[in-house]
Design a protein around this motif. Structure first.
Motif: not given
Length: 128
Positions: A12-27, A48-55
């Protein structure tokens, strides 16, 4: 177009971040854990890398330290994105080499300016 690698185990978090980034022109590239992120970095050079801590497996802190000590990846900005929200968590994240620290839940109005800021800072540093 700038490329962002999102390392997040929660779908859920991964898809939300991905959606937000794509909507703003990022690959966007995604990875569910550190091992997958390392594999992606063998084939791609994100801006850039977006990195969760608890993996699962390696923590985000361990991954950040590894990326920041590797000559091939040390200049890629890292933004921690975590549910760990104390000041100590933020301090420790930045101490590991991260360029910024955001807490979940992530809102598009927060993440996009930070991503642009670290990319622009990196671009400026690369021209100096």
């Amino acid at each position: 177009m700038n490329t962002v690698l999102v390392v997040e185990d929660c779908l859920v978090d991964r898809k939300a971040i991905e959606f937000s980034l794509k909507q703003n022109g990022f690959e966007v590239l995604t990875a569910q854990n550190g091992e997958e992120a390392i594999q992606k970095l063998r084939n791609y050079q994100p801006d850039v890398i977006i990195l969760d801590i608890l993996l699962p497996g390696y923590s985000g802190f361990e991954i950040c330290r590894q990326f920041k000590t590797d000559p091939k990846t040390k200049k890629i900005p890292i933004v921690f994105c975590s549910s760990k929200a104390t000041e100590l968590d933020k301090f420790w994240g930045l101490k590991q080499g991260a360029d910024a620290y955001l807490t979940k839940p992530i809102v598009s109005q927060e993440i996009i300016p930070i991503i642009n800021q670290v990319i622009n800072r990196q671009t400026f540093a690369g021209e100096a």
